[in-house]
Design a protein around this motif. Structure first.
Motif, mmCIF file in Angstrom:
data_model
loop_
_atom_site.group_PDB
_atom_site.id
_atom_site.type_symbol
_atom_site.label_atom_id
_atom_site.label_comp_id
_atom_site.label_asym_id
_atom_site.label_seq_id
_atom_site.Cartn_x
_atom_site.Cartn_y
_atom_site.Cartn_z
ATOM 1 N N GLY A 178 4.869 -0.676 -7.575
ATOM 2 C CA GLY A 178 4.405 0.655 -7.919
ATOM 3 C C GLY A 178 5.214 1.271 -9.041
ATOM 4 O O GLY A 178 5.903 0.589 -9.800
ATOM 5 N N LYS A 191 2.581 1.817 -3.411
ATOM 6 C CA LYS A 191 1.634 2.242 -4.446
ATOM 7 C C LYS A 191 1.176 3.689 -4.270
ATOM 8 O O LYS A 191 0.704 4.315 -5.217
ATOM 9 C CB LYS A 191 0.406 1.328 -4.426
ATOM 10 N N ASP A 192 1.297 4.210 -3.060
ATOM 11 C CA ASP A 192 0.777 5.546 -2.742
ATOM 12 C C ASP A 192 1.875 6.593 -2.889
ATOM 13 O O ASP A 192 2.480 7.057 -1.921
ATOM 14 C CB ASP A 192 0.217 5.546 -1.314
ATOM 15 N N THR A 222 0.453 10.948 8.365
ATOM 16 C CA THR A 222 -0.394 9.854 7.917
ATOM 17 C C THR A 222 -0.391 8.756 8.974
ATOM 18 O O THR A 222 0.174 8.931 10.058
ATOM 19 C CB THR A 222 0.093 9.318 6.555
ATOM 20 N N ALA A 241 0.836 -1.205 0.000
ATOM 21 C CA ALA A 241 0.000 0.000 0.000
ATOM 22 C C ALA A 241 0.867 1.250 0.000
ATOM 23 O O ALA A 241 0.577 2.228 -0.712
ATOM 24 C CB ALA A 241 -0.918 -0.016 1.220
ATOM 25 N N GLY A 242 1.953 1.230 0.780
ATOM 26 C CA GLY A 242 2.837 2.380 0.829
ATOM 27 C C GLY A 242 3.561 2.622 -0.478
ATOM 28 O O GLY A 242 3.687 3.767 -0.939
ATOM 29 N N THR A 288 1.436 10.084 -0.951
ATOM 30 C CA THR A 288 1.711 10.168 0.484
ATOM 31 C C THR A 288 3.162 9.874 0.801
ATOM 32 O O THR A 288 3.762 10.508 1.674
ATOM 33 C CB THR A 288 0.798 9.190 1.260
#
Length: 410
Positions: free
Chosen positions: A351, A67-68, A303, A64-65, A71
């Protein structure tokens, strides 16, 4: 919201010291620490109390990190952007730059050198086999990967050896520039020499092309992009340096990891001989023992990860080697199983910054395993086995692997 716990405040088992990324013993074999972190503290702070680093260990949180990109950014607050270093670029600069550079270095470009890579593999392994073995890192993997990267770039082996000598100092300089800190021991000289070498190589390539002697190499392709003004000279030179620095070290370590697996598990060699897929073997090695263990990002804003607060500007290290052994995603994750199917691993990152050199590494390792399986009767550990330690805990593997090898009976 609570901040992530400090590693040294956690109730570690008596046989596991608190996770410290700069502890040499942990760097040598971090996997038991990773397993404990995933279960008990999926995000922790470690490092200096006045400059904490946040470490993330679970598969879902790591992916998740990565891909983001909004953030978790690649350029640290106050850090410098170094032209051509794609790993440090964020949108909107990253996409167009990667797309442009992909014209010079991608699957199509790599596939054109398959026969030359196969010849390099055979030359270096056959020499190692005739000698009965030795240090597989220095005696086989390093000359092989240096030969491959020289072939891809379009430079000589001697030039590649000179660039290898520049690499460590150049990496130190780049790291300090990116972070925006002062390091009196990090000199610009090696990186400047590297960039000057690449500029000269591109000038020669452009001259040869004008004279009808153009070649199908990355240097030639980058020279075209430079002269078309699709890339600035600084961007073309910087990417060529990045390709060399990132390519030979990580692929050397991954090559040795593969050979070490064959030495420690004789069934793996039999599996290859019986028709097992070398590509599947490589893919499982990327999951089980990748040569890159973590990817660093910086929180662009405050975050949360795994229920804990991460402040704006904080460095976050996503432990891809830990994510690859998360039992919620991989059955029996500590076991090497080239027949494994299931979740995609993060061995080449994830990512938008997924490794551009993955095609080349996969090709080189696949051809290496094919040749070893066809020519080698036995691979046995025979001496020292020295892991990578020191530095910032970015790479993992073996710097020395002593083996005895014998040819396969016809």
């Amino acid at each position: 919201m609570t901040d992530a716990p400090w590693s040294y405040d956690l109730p570690w088992p008596i046989d596991l010291p608190p996770f410290d990324p700069f502890d040499l013993a942990i760097q040598a074999d971090p996997f038991r620490h990773y397993a404990w972190l995933r279960t008990n503290a999926p995000i922790v702070r470690a490092g200096r109390p006045d400059a904490p680093i946040y470490f993330v260990s679970r598969y879902d949180d790591v992916l998740a990190g990565l891909k983001d990109a909004a953030t978790f950014v690649s350029t640290p607050p106050g850090g410098a952007i170094i032209p051509g270093l794609l790993l440090m670029l964020d949108p909107p600069l990253h996409g167009p730059m990667r797309q442009t550079i992909g014209r010079a270095f991608g699957p199509r470009a790599v596939n054109t050198i398959e026969d030359r890579v196969r010849t390099l593999v055979a030359t270096h392994w056959d020499r190692f086999l005739v000698s009965g073995g030795g240090d597989a890192a220095a005696g086989f993997a390093t000359p092989l990967t240096m030969g491959v990267i020289a072939t891809v770039l379009g430079i000589t082996i001697d030039d590649a050896a000179q660039m290898r000598d520049w690499t460590n100092s150049a990496v130190d300089f780049i790291a300090t520039r990116i972070r925006g800190v002062v390091n009196p021991h990090a000199s610009v000289d090696s990186y400047a020499a590297m960039r000057a070498f690449m500029a000269d190589a591109m000038d020669r390539a452009a001259g040869d092309r004008a004279a009808g002697r153009g070649r199908d190499t990355v240097i030639d392709a980058l020279a075209v992009l430079r002269d078309e003004r699709a890339l600035t000279p600084d961007e073309a030179n910087g990417f060529a340096c990045l390709l060399f620095m990132a390519g030979h070290e990580t692929t050397t370590l991954l090559s040795v990891n593969c050979i070490d697996q064959l030495a420690r598990d004789p069934a793996a060699l039999w599996w290859l001989r019986a028709g097992g897929s070398p590509a599947a073997f490589v893919d499982e090695m990327l999951r089980h023992r990748p040569s890159v263990h973590r990817v660093t990002r910086y929180a662009a804003r405050a975050t949360m990860i795994a229920g804990h607060a991460v402040p704006a500007g904080a460095p976050v290290r996503f432990l891809i080697a830990s994510a690859n052994r998360d039992m919620t995603r991989f059955a029996d994750p500590e076991r090497f199983d080239p027949d494994r199917r299931g979740s995609p691993h993060a061995g080449f990152g994830f990512g938008m910054h997924i490794c551009m050199g993955s095609w080349l590494a996969r090709l080189e390792l696949r051809l290496m395993l094919e040749h070893i399986a066809a020519t080698t009767g036995s691979i046995v550990a025979s001496g020292e086995r020295i892991p990578v330690t020191g530095g910032a805990f970015a790479t993992s593997g073996l710097t020395r692997l002593d083996l005895s090898v014998s040819p396969r009976s016809v």
